[in-house]
Design a protein around this motif. Structure first.
Motif, short mmCIF file in Angstrom:
data_model
loop_
_atom_site.label_atom_id
_atom_site.label_comp_id
_atom_site.label_asym_id
_atom_site.label_seq_id
_atom_site.Cartn_x
_atom_site.Cartn_y
_atom_site.Cartn_z
N VAL A 291 0.82 -1.22 0.00
CA VAL A 291 0.00 0.00 0.00
C VAL A 291 0.85 1.27 0.00
CG1 VAL A 291 -1.97 -1.10 1.09
CG2 VAL A 291 -0.20 -0.11 2.52
N PHE A 292 2.07 1.17 0.56
CA PHE A 292 2.93 2.35 0.61
C PHE A 292 4.00 2.34 -0.48
CE2 PHE A 292 1.79 2.16 5.30
CZ PHE A 292 0.78 3.10 5.17
N ALA A 293 3.81 1.45 -1.48
CA ALA A 293 4.77 1.41 -2.58
C ALA A 293 4.83 2.74 -3.33
CB ALA A 293 4.41 0.27 -3.55
N PRO A 294 3.72 3.46 -3.55
CA PRO A 294 3.81 4.76 -4.23
C PRO A 294 4.73 5.75 -3.52
CG PRO A 294 1.53 4.02 -4.19
CD PRO A 294 2.30 3.06 -3.34
N GLN A 295 4.83 5.63 -2.22
CA GLN A 295 5.71 6.54 -1.48
C GLN A 295 7.17 6.27 -1.84
OE1 GLN A 295 3.90 5.50 2.37
NE2 GLN A 295 3.69 7.69 2.72
N LYS A 296 7.52 5.00 -1.96
CA LYS A 296 8.90 4.67 -2.34
C LYS A 296 9.19 5.15 -3.75
CE LYS A 296 9.18 0.60 0.66
NZ LYS A 296 9.40 -0.88 0.72
N GLU A 297 8.21 4.95 -4.67
CA GLU A 297 8.42 5.43 -6.03
C GLU A 297 8.58 6.95 -6.05
OE1 GLU A 297 5.08 4.00 -8.17
OE2 GLU A 297 5.63 1.88 -8.03
N LEU A 298 7.79 7.63 -5.23
CA LEU A 298 7.92 9.08 -5.14
C LEU A 298 9.29 9.48 -4.63
CD1 LEU A 298 6.72 11.95 -5.18
CD2 LEU A 298 5.85 11.53 -2.86
N LEU A 299 9.79 8.75 -3.62
CA LEU A 299 11.11 9.05 -3.06
C LEU A 299 12.20 8.87 -4.12
CD1 LEU A 299 12.93 9.72 -0.68
CD2 LEU A 299 12.90 7.30 -0.05
N TYR A 300 12.13 7.75 -4.88
CA TYR A 300 13.13 7.51 -5.92
C TYR A 300 13.07 8.61 -6.98
CZ TYR A 300 13.47 2.85 -3.85
OH TYR A 300 13.64 1.81 -2.99
N ALA A 301 11.83 8.98 -7.38
CA ALA A 301 11.69 10.02 -8.40
C ALA A 301 12.24 11.35 -7.90
CB ALA A 301 10.22 10.17 -8.78
N LEU A 302 11.99 11.68 -6.63
CA LEU A 302 12.52 12.93 -6.08
C LEU A 302 14.04 12.91 -5.99
CD1 LEU A 302 9.97 13.74 -3.21
CD2 LEU A 302 10.37 15.03 -5.30
N ILE A 303 14.60 11.76 -5.61
CA ILE A 303 16.07 11.66 -5.51
C ILE A 303 16.70 11.90 -6.88
CG2 ILE A 303 17.97 10.07 -5.10
CD1 ILE A 303 16.31 8.84 -2.84
N VAL A 304 16.14 11.25 -7.91
CA VAL A 304 16.69 11.43 -9.26
C VAL A 304 16.52 12.88 -9.72
CG1 VAL A 304 16.45 10.74 -11.67
CG2 VAL A 304 16.34 9.01 -9.86
N GLY A 305 15.30 13.42 -9.51
CA GLY A 305 15.05 14.79 -9.95
C GLY A 305 15.92 15.79 -9.22
N VAL A 306 16.05 15.63 -7.90
CA VAL A 306 16.87 16.55 -7.13
C VAL A 306 18.34 16.44 -7.53
CG1 VAL A 306 17.71 17.05 -4.80
CG2 VAL A 306 15.28 16.68 -5.19
N GLY A 307 18.81 15.18 -7.79
CA GLY A 307 20.21 15.01 -8.20
C GLY A 307 20.50 15.70 -9.53
N MET A 308 19.60 15.51 -10.50
CA MET A 308 19.80 16.15 -11.80
C MET A 308 19.74 17.67 -11.68
SD MET A 308 17.53 13.65 -14.26
CE MET A 308 17.89 14.65 -15.69
#
Length: 598
Positions: A291-308
């Protein structure tokens, strides 16, 4: 240790300044988004639990209504219909209801001794009298739904509903009818709803449901192995949730595989529908990793976006820092060149400030003396105003005394006039007394003459006239006495007239004296009024002078304070210029150091 150059420091600062806001924004975005997602997931699961609880409640309520309707069938409660209907026909009617009804697999009727007298198709049903629902109906004579129990025939959990059959003629209970609904119907309905709601989500398809009876045991569950187990053994928070009897969600650990689960508890409320209170409840459970898988996907997306973003911003910052350091180098050379000129100018300003400080100091001393003088003048003017006010009060007292004298003189004039009137009246009375006295004197003379004549006649009469002669002699004596008394009265009247004349003269003099006194008193009053007006004007002028002197003293005091402030400002200016001189020297040194560092 080798120092870093300004260019390297600028690049490091620019990278830090550009990446930290990006990282902070990403972290805050994740926290807010994660919290909102968590709330949405919990709200969705709670809505699923409430919907399931409502479905079960409605399903049980339908069983409750159906068994009451079956108890009112004419083939059961009307002896005339029952006698004219064969057993096969009755059984066919029950079979039709089982087939057309929803969720039934068996319907049976027993007499009051518990013997089966009618049932739908299937294996024979025995020992109805020993069943819990039968005993409940016999005891209360009301329809009931009991806790789910395992069927002796099918071996699966079923929901039993029972109701009394009342004879329509006598109103007495003559039998008990019961219906049986396997829990598989509930499981089927749950799976159908789950498939509709989770058609586009693989994670939610793994959702588990649990139906719990009033004793805290599972009577229906996604995993069949859990059926008939105590809910407290699978969920550690179940006891607390059941005690609260409210919709609630919590994170629990599965005691079988140790995985974390988001569980939602919802009570099934039957009391609103006037059904027996069964104490059933629903638990919906989902693995947190699903149920909290979308939160992990959001975290990964934010990490990539913030890094770039950080990499791009850092590159831009390095370029800007390089250009900025070149500009700073040019500015430093310009600062080093102009700092010497500023130092010379500051020295000149320091000398001028010292001169201004001396002049302001002398001005402050002079203004202080002037302020003291103005305060003394104000005090003297205030004393003069006070003395003039006292003189005005004394003048007012004198004016009041003159007014009182005028009033007394007016009274005296009135009294003298009254005396004159009395004296004139007395003179008139005295004149009348004189007239009367003259008449008495004339009367005495005439009486004397008559007495003399009477004496002569008495002599002529001889002896017979002697008595009359004696009387005439006495009358003559009385006439002489009256004449003498009249003479004395005339003398007294003359003296009174003389005294009255003297009194009139004195009274006239007194009247003139009083009139002169009144004139003098009036002139005195007019003089006092003029003096009072003059003193009043003096008081007003003195007060105005006092107020003006006070205002002048206040104004001079303000000027003294302003001069003192100016003196202090001049001192601070001189001190500031000295500090500026030191700062310029330090700036020159710093410019040289910065030039060498760049």
């Amino acid at each position: 240790m080798k120092k870093w150059s300004l260019r390297i420091k600028a690049i490091v600062f620019a990278i830090a300044l550009s990446t930290l806001p990006v990282l902070l924004t990403g972290a805050m975005t994740y926290l807010f988004a994660s919290e909102n997602l968590t709330n949405c997931i919990i709200k969705y699961q709670e809505s699923r639990a409430i919907a399931t609880a409502n479905e079960v409640s409605n399903f049980i309520f339908e069983r409750y209504l159906d068994v009451k309707e079956l108890a009112n069938l004419g083939i059961l409660n009307d002896p005339r219909v029952s006698e004219t209907t064969s057993t096969s026909q009755k059984q066919a009617l029950l079979d039709k209801f089982v087939k057309e009804g929803e969720g039934y697999d068996s319907i049976a009727v027993a007499d009051l001794q518990g013997n089966t007298i009618l049932q739908s198709s299937g294996e024979p049903i025995v020992d109805l009298g020993k069943r819990e629902y039968f005993q409940e109906v016999i005891k209360t004579n009301r329809p009931t739904v009991v806790q789910p129990r395992k069927s002796l025939i099918t071996g699966k959990y079923a929901i039993f509903a029972a109701a009394p059959v009342v004879d329509i003629n006598t109103g007495k209970t003559i039998a008990v009818i019961r219906s049986r609904t396997p829990t598989t119907y509930l499981e089927q309905a749950f799976h159908e709803n789950t498939d509709k709601l989770t058609r586009d989500s693989e994670a939610l398809k793994q959702e588990e449901y649990h139906l719990i009876d009033g004793n805290g045991k599972f009577f229906s569950a996604t995993e069949s192995a859990q059926v008939s187990r105590d809910a407290r053994s699978d969920f550690s928070v179940f006891a607390k949730m059941q005690a609260n009897k409210k919709i609630n969600s919590a994170i629990d650990i599965d005691r079988i595989d140790g995985a974390k689960q988001l569980i939602t508890y919802a009570p099934i409320d039957e009391t609103l529908k006037n059904m027996p209170e069964l104490g059933w409840s629903v638990i919906i459970a989902n693995d947190t990793k699903n149920v909290f898988a979308p939160q992990k996907e959001l975290l990964y997306a934010l990490i990539v976006g913030v890094g770039m973003t950080a990499a791009i911003v850092s590159a831009i910052a390095i370029s800007l820092a390089s250009r900025t350091t070149r500009s700073v180098n040019e500015i430093v050379r310009a600062i080093a060149s102009s700092s010497s000129q500023i130092a010379v100018t500051v020295e000149q300003q320091e000398r001028i400030a010292s001169q201004q400080l001396s002049a302001v100091d002398r001005t402050a001393t002079t203004m202080d003396e002037l302020g003291q003088s103005s305060q003394a003048c104000a005090s003297q003017a205030e004393a003069a105003a006070f003395g003039a006010a006292q003189a005005l009060q004394l003048t007012a007292g004198g004016s009041q005394a003159v007014d009182n004298s005028l009033k007394q003189m007016a009274n005296l004039t009135a009294n003298v006039g009254a005396i004159q009137k009395q004296i004139l009246h007395l003179s008139e009375q005295t004149d009348r007394i004189g007239n009367i006295s003259s008449l008495v004197s004339d009367l005495a003379n005439q009486t004397n003459m008559l007495a003399l004549n009477a004496a002569v006649e008495a002599v002529r009469a001889g002896e017979s006239g002697k008595g009359f002669a004696v009387v005439a002699s006495e009358i003559r004596k009385l006439a002489d006495q009256s004449k003498e008394s009249a003479s004395k009265i005339n003398a007294l009247v003359a003296e009174i007239q003389k005294a009255i004349s003297s009194t009139v003269t004195v009274t006239d003099d007194g009247t003139k004296t009083v009139e002169n006194g009144v004139k003098i008193a009036r002139k005195t009053a007019e003089a006092f009024a003029g003096v009072a007006g003059a003193i009043d004007r003096i008081v007003v002028n003195s007060k105005q002078i006092s107020v003006t002197a006070k205002n002048q003293a206040i104004a001079i005091q303000d000027v003294v304070e302003a001069v003192n402030s100016l003196n202090l400002a001049a001192q601070e200016t001189a001190s500031g210029i000295s500090q500026v001189k030191v700062g310029i020297s330090q700036l020159n040194n710093a410019a040289q150091d910065l030039k060498s560092a760049v």
